[in-house]
Design a protein around this motif. Structure first.
Motif, short mmCIF file in Angstrom:
data_model
loop_
_atom_site.label_atom_id
_atom_site.label_comp_id
_atom_site.label_asym_id
_atom_site.label_seq_id
_atom_site.Cartn_x
_atom_site.Cartn_y
_atom_site.Cartn_z
N GLN A 1 25.11 44.68 52.27
CA GLN A 1 25.92 45.27 53.34
C GLN A 1 27.40 45.06 53.01
O GLN A 1 27.95 43.99 53.21
CB GLN A 1 25.58 44.60 54.68
N PRO A 2 28.08 46.10 52.51
CA PRO A 2 29.47 45.93 52.06
C PRO A 2 30.47 45.71 53.18
O PRO A 2 31.55 45.18 52.95
CB PRO A 2 29.75 47.23 51.30
N GLY A 3 30.16 46.14 54.40
CA GLY A 3 31.11 45.99 55.50
C GLY A 3 32.02 47.19 55.64
O GLY A 3 31.90 48.19 54.92
N VAL A 4 32.95 47.11 56.58
CA VAL A 4 33.84 48.22 56.88
C VAL A 4 34.87 48.39 55.77
O VAL A 4 35.62 47.46 55.46
CB VAL A 4 34.56 48.01 58.23
N ILE A 5 34.89 49.57 55.18
CA ILE A 5 35.87 49.89 54.13
C ILE A 5 36.40 51.28 54.42
O ILE A 5 35.68 52.28 54.29
CB ILE A 5 35.24 49.85 52.72
N ASN A 6 37.64 51.38 54.83
CA ASN A 6 38.24 52.66 55.19
C ASN A 6 39.42 52.96 54.27
O ASN A 6 39.76 52.17 53.38
CB ASN A 6 38.72 52.63 56.65
N GLY A 7 40.05 54.11 54.51
CA GLY A 7 41.26 54.45 53.77
C GLY A 7 40.97 55.26 52.52
O GLY A 7 39.85 55.67 52.23
N GLY B 1 37.87 55.21 49.75
CA GLY B 1 36.89 54.37 50.43
C GLY B 1 35.52 54.40 49.77
O GLY B 1 34.86 53.37 49.66
N ALA B 2 35.09 55.58 49.29
CA ALA B 2 33.76 55.70 48.68
C ALA B 2 33.67 54.85 47.41
O ALA B 2 32.67 54.14 47.19
CB ALA B 2 33.45 57.16 48.37
N GLU B 3 34.70 54.91 46.57
CA GLU B 3 34.68 54.13 45.32
C GLU B 3 34.78 52.63 45.62
O GLU B 3 34.09 51.81 45.00
CB GLU B 3 35.82 54.57 44.41
N ALA C 1 23.95 54.01 58.50
CA ALA C 1 25.39 53.77 58.58
C ALA C 1 25.85 54.12 59.99
O ALA C 1 25.72 55.26 60.41
CB ALA C 1 26.15 54.60 57.55
N THR C 2 26.32 53.13 60.72
CA THR C 2 26.84 53.37 62.08
C THR C 2 28.30 52.93 62.17
O THR C 2 28.75 52.51 63.23
CB THR C 2 25.99 52.61 63.12
N SER C 3 29.03 53.03 61.06
CA SER C 3 30.40 52.53 61.04
C SER C 3 31.30 53.28 62.01
O SER C 3 32.29 52.73 62.50
CB SER C 3 30.97 52.62 59.62
N THR C 4 30.97 54.55 62.30
CA THR C 4 31.77 55.31 63.27
C THR C 4 31.73 54.66 64.64
O THR C 4 32.67 54.78 65.42
CB THR C 4 31.24 56.76 63.36
N LEU D 1 25.44 49.97 56.06
CA LEU D 1 26.71 49.72 55.38
C LEU D 1 27.52 48.64 56.08
O LEU D 1 28.15 47.80 55.43
CB LEU D 1 27.54 51.01 55.33
N THR D 2 27.50 48.67 57.40
CA THR D 2 28.43 47.83 58.15
C THR D 2 27.77 47.02 59.26
O THR D 2 28.45 46.46 60.10
CB THR D 2 29.54 48.71 58.77
#
Length: 532
Positions: free
Chosen positions: A232-238, A241-243, A408-411, A441-442
């Motif tokens: 579980q990588p956690g929240v990654i934005n910006g 972000g995919a890479e 993925a429920t990061s939204t 993911l998060t």
């Protein structure tokens, strides 16, 4: 004395005022939401519908009862799906109004069975009829295009072992029937003094049924164990972000190196943002991870495919030598999130919310994958699909020993959605008698054994980590796997029988001696009364 009279007067005004009554219907319809995660007040589910049914049974007309049902349905939909508001904005009100219509017939049904002082026979029948009507609502709104089976009353019991045994008999549908039956009995208990014995008997019957199911239903017997790692990588934005998410997944997976007891590594939904055929460098990096860890890696690719047009969400198994050829393309997509239904008419939703700007493509068949030298049979599902009991049931009937959901429920990271979504895996595990891994993911990532009980500690929405779980396997076939949705068919039979009985009564009333004959009309339209 004056205080008591004043209170009764205020209650009477509340019931008779259409505006206050409408507002009350919306509020009481929203109350069941507290039974689901995050509050997770499972016991509240057995009382949550009582205020709503008490209101409906006092409706002066059938039209008002239907309206109370509709407004309560709006409240229910808004409360259970409130976390969609940032994505849908004002559109959620339209969605709630449309879905709420499903409860209008239920309002009529509640009034028919519970209004006034029902006979003992009608009260006893209500304990089957009212839950059956509720189950038809759950069945209709379980259609993918209406949002899928989210917020089923039975799903509120995901952490109650006796209820999970009931689910192994008749799926989440049977649990919903029992929960609504208890609500119906309690409604009779508090509203009709002369029927208290019948109401208490109804509650006792439901309790005995749950106890008998927990005692009789065969508990899954362990046949082995598999060690699964969840990344579980956690929240990654910006930007990028995919890479960066892929790189974080690599970093966490490398931490598992040297543990030769790991049999499978699972990444979450959309963990890879490029097609592995078009971008072989990604496939090479994943193969290297597989060699380091000594286990195959199940990733989820969210990208435009090189071999066919369109964007797919695909579960792909990668081994030491590259992709194994096992691939599952997501079949059931999230309305508005992954496609816009009737895009030509509803495409404007993309301008007011976070609806999909391009529709994802669907897979055409479920897939059971074979993992490792031991030949573990793996049944993958992607996110939304864990809400559908029939999908996990089909995979197990096809030979799956382990169910894996990539999500993925990061939204909706700071809402009730992650916990609600993870809890569904407990129901699917209990229904099928197969363990289920819910990897995100998060967060929330969680693992459940073949009896629906939690295995190890979940990874919450505040975690960026890799965790290893010892997952017990089981091989027995649950009654739900064998017999399917028999509880749904039983509910349909109850409602058909009700229609037959009420239809027969209507015919007898028309043909009974002494029934007033409607005035006849002459050729010119004037009334001619009998006997003149």
């Amino acid at each position: 004395m004056r205080i008591a009279v004043g209170r009764r007067g205020a209650a009477a005004r509340l019931v008779t005022s259409p505006w206050w009554r409408g507002a009350a219907a919306v509020v009481v319809g929203a109350l069941p939401a507290l039974a689901f995660p995050a509050p997770s007040l499972w016991w509240w589910a057995y009382l949550a519908l009582v205020p709503w049914m008490l209101l409906i049974r006092t409706a002066p007309t059938g039209r008002r009862a239907a309206l109370d049902g509709w407004l309560g349905g709006i409240g229910f939909t808004l409360a259970v799906h409130h976390w969609l508001t940032p994505s849908l904005h004002v559109f959620i009100l339209l969605l709630a109004a449309l879905l709420g219509l499903l409860w209008a017939p239920w309002g009529l049904l509640v009034r028919l069975m519970l209004a006034g002082t029902p006979s003992r026979a009608r009260a006893a029948a209500a304990l089957a009829v009212v839950p059956s009507g509720w189950l038809m609502i759950e069945l209709v709104r379980s259609w993918e295009g209406l949002g899928g089976p989210w917020g089923l009353m039975g799903a509120s019991q995901w952490q109650v072992p006796p209820s999970l045994r009931v689910a192994s008999l008749g799926g989440v549908w049977l649990v919903s029937l029992l929960v609504v039956a208890v609500n119906t009995a309690v409604t009779l208990l508090v509203s009709v003094r002369t029927l208290r014995a019948t109401a208490v008997a109804g509650v006792v019957v439901c309790a005995v049924a749950v106890g008998a199911a927990a005692w009789w239903a065969p508990a899954p017997q362990p046949t082995g164990q598999v060690r699964v790692a969840v990344v579980q990588p956690g929240v990654i934005n910006g930007v990028g972000g995919a890479e960066r998410r892929f790189a974080r997944g690599e970093e966490l997976t490398r931490e598992l190196a040297g543990r030769d007891d790991v049999d499978l590594v699972v990444w979450g939904e959309s963990s890879v943002g490029a097609d592995l055929t078009a971008r072989p460098a990604y496939a090479d990096r994943l193969s290297a991870l597989s060699r380091q860890v000594g286990a195959e890696v199940l990733v989820n690719v969210d990208a435009r495919r090189a071999d066919r047009p369109g964007i797919y969400k695909s579960s792909v198994l990668v081994g030491p030598e590259g992709t194994t050829g096992d691939r599952y393309d997501k079949m059931r997509l999230v309305p508005f999130g992954e496609y816009v239904p009737f895009r030509s008419a509803l495409g404007w939703a993309t301008s007011v919310g976070k609806a999909a700007t391009e529709d994802r493509r669907r897979g055409d068949r479920p897939v059971v994958m074979t993992v490792g030298e031991q030949g573990l049979r793996l049944g993958p599902l992607v996110c939304f699909e864990t809400a559908f009991p029939d999908m996990s049931r089909h995979l197990v009937r096809a030979g799956a020993q382990l169910l894996v959901a990539q999500s993925a429920t990061s939204t909706f990271q700071d809402s009730w959605a992650p916990g609600q979504h993870a809890s569904l895996a407990a129901l699917r595990a209990a229904e099928t008698g197969r363990p289920m891994v819910h990897a995100t993911l998060t967060g929330v990532s969680a693992v459940y054994g073949p009896d629906g009980g939690r295995v190890g500690a979940p990874l919450g929405t505040d975690r960026s980590a890799a965790a290893v779980y010892d997952v017990p396997l089981a091989g027995a076939t649950t009654p739900y796997i064998r017999f399917g949705d028999w509880a749904v068919y039983g509910a349909v039979a109850v409602l058909v029988a009700l229609c037959a009985v009420e239809g027969g009564r209507a015919v007898r009333r028309r043909t009974a001696p002494g029934t007033p004959v409607p005035p006849a009309r002459t050729a010119r339209g004037s009334r001619v009364r009998p006997g003149r």
